[in-house]
Design an enzyme around this catalytic site. Structure first.
Site: not given
Length: 519
Positions: A357, A359, A443
């Site tokens: 992912d 961040d 995120d």
């Protein structure tokens, strides 16, 4: 609702390497720019407590701003610091230079080895700053002149038992893993122990792998491990078998084990943690199809999104894709707050080329502005029709509740876990004959301004680096560190920090660059 795989995002992403500009063939024809005169930084009238020694900090590699910061720090603690390499200097301190480069430079300055002058690495300085006084100079602090034979200077027994620290926060670990054959096996064992719920052995195998990752050369013999820290009997047995057979039968057995493979498959889904995966395994489920067709299983929102977009979000995110997402996030944030800035964290900040992912940490210019950023950014993503999933968690940060004694507590800052549409390149769409976008996990966290440095440090990771940093603070310095603050138990005060460097200085540690935190 928090799901079990919402790990403490006090880890993950990468340091951007500084590019060196190469002069072109016509470079020497350009007019030479005049060098700016040195700027004198104002100093206070600090009391000199240790007048019998004078420090000189080598600017080479350290840089001017860091040198000024460290010089002022030393003066504030009563040390005498000379800005010139004069005859008064008793302790020369260097950071980031090889012994050969440093001594070549010193000799160019007319500096020769004298019995009264110590040439030391930065570790002596940081330990002295932490102690508030000059610590005794030990053999490990010296930067020896390679041109001089020092074999008669000290007895072999004077050498430290291990040149490798047991703490990951004192080791520089890049992505250049010279011992992958060993660390891969140890990490399989660690992951299996995590699935079983055996926390102690899991951490032991991870620490052993971390030590091997930090080594600057591959292991050649098992005897080389005898003085390495964090290598227990079980880890050494794995290494011994690999030396003898070329592989670990124990690791291979785990990779072929049905339970391990099923747990790994289920826990690869966004929103599914080890406990849920184990529950499904014990119910006899082995495939996604069996899970999705089981009437008694009720998936929550996160798990539903995890299965719906599994094909995309189970694939690695590239650095190019991370850069494209940064532009999208920056545009949304600037629309909300033109003076806010967005910084990538996690594995990409640590130099990784791929991650699961991306961040981002949002820095607002004034206290209190962080509370309004994320809801507005989420709304903009909805308007742009690129938001596939969002889980927003409002801030529960309360300064009066610090320090927290929960070692792995999730931080209390405003944050959101998202799945966004990212436009695919045209050739990728044609090759895969699919839709023109890819689902990607993103995120975002928005800490208060005065907590930004601590949040950036925590969210950069790696997980083991952060764990050992907190363990070092607690056991070696009597301080409590988390994503919110650094608390000094002796003075019962929270230590302010505007940068990561200041946090390391508070702990008496050499500053470790993000790309060297891949523990």
């Amino acid at each position: 609702m928090l799901t079990e795989n919402k790990k403490n995002k006090a880890s993950t992403a990468s340091a951007n390497a500084t590019d060196t500009e190469v002069p072109g063939p016509d470079a020497e024809m350009l007019p030479t720019r005049k060098r700016r005169p040195e700027v004198a930084f104002p100093r206070g009238h600090e009391e000199v407590k240790f007048g019998d020694l004078t420090l000189y900090l080598v600017e080479k590699r350290m840089g001017k701003s860091r040198r000024n910061f460290l010089s002022n720090l030393a003066r504030s603690k009563g040390f005498c610091v000379d800005d010139a390499l004069s005859g008064n200097v008793t302790h020369v301190v260097s950071e980031g230079n090889t012994a050969q480069d440093l001594w070549n430079w010193l000799e160019e300055q007319g500096f020769g080895e004298t019995r009264d002058t110590h040439v030391l690495n930065i570790s002596w300085f940081t330990e002295s700053m932490s102690a508030g006084r000059p610590v005794p100079v030990e053999l490990r602090h010296y930067i020896q002149n390679p041109a001089v034979d020092h074999r008669s200077c000290a007895h072999p027994s004077d050498k430290p038992e291990s040149a490798v620290s047991p703490y990951a926060c004192q080791r520089r670990t890049t992505l250049d893993n010279h011992n992958k054959i060993f660390t891969d096996a140890l990490e399989v064992l660690a992951e299996n122990m995590e699935f079983i719920g055996n926390r102690g052995p899991c951490l032991a195998f991870r620490r052993a792998a971390s030590v091997l990752k930090s080594l600057c050369a591959p292991l050649q013999h098992l005897e080389e491990t005898h003085r390495l820290p964090c290598l227990g009997e079980h880890s050494k047995a794995i290494l011994e078998e690999i030396f003898e057979c070329g592989s670990s039968s124990r690791a291979e057995d785990i990779l072929n084990d049905e339970r391990y493979r099923t747990m790994k498959l289920f826990s690869s889904v966004f929103g599914i943690g080890p406990k849920t995966a184990e529950s499904w395994y014990h119910r006899g489920l082995r495939t996604f199809e069996q899970v999705l067709s089981e009437p008694s299983i009720r998936l929550n929102r996160m798990q539903t999104a995890g299965f719906l977009f599994y094909e995309d979000i189970s694939k690695p995110v590239s650095r190019t894709e991370a850069s494209a997402l940064k532009i999208i996030v920056e545009e949304a944030v600037i629309c909300v707050n033109p003076h806010a800035t967005v910084h990538i964290t996690g594995g990409f900040r640590r130099g990784k080329e791929f991650g699961h992912d991306v961040d981002f940490i949002i820095k607002t210019p004034e206290p209190g502005q962080e509370d309004a950023v994320l809801p507005a950014v989420i709304q903009r993503f909805k308007t742009q029709n690129i938001l596939l999933y969002s889980d927003f968690q409002d801030s529960t940060f309360d300064l009066s509740q610090l320090p927290t004694h929960r070692f792995e507590a999730m931080d209390h800052f405003s944050k959101c876990f998202l799945i966004l549409k990212l436009k695919r390149e045209q050739e990728s769409c044609e090759r895969e004959a699919s839709r023109d976008w890819k689902a990607v996990r993103v995120d975002l966290v928005a800490p208060p301004l005065e907590r930004y440095a601590y949040a950036l440090l925590g969210w950069t990771g790696s997980t083991l680096f952060e764990r050992d940093l907190r363990r070092f603070a607690r056991l070696e310095r009597g301080k409590l560190l988390d994503n919110h603050a650094l608390y000094d138990k002796a003075t019962k005060t929270l230590l302010p920090a505007c940068t990561e460097e200041e946090i390391f200085a508070h702990l008496g540690l050499e500053y470790i660059e993000p790309w060297q935190r891949n523990a």
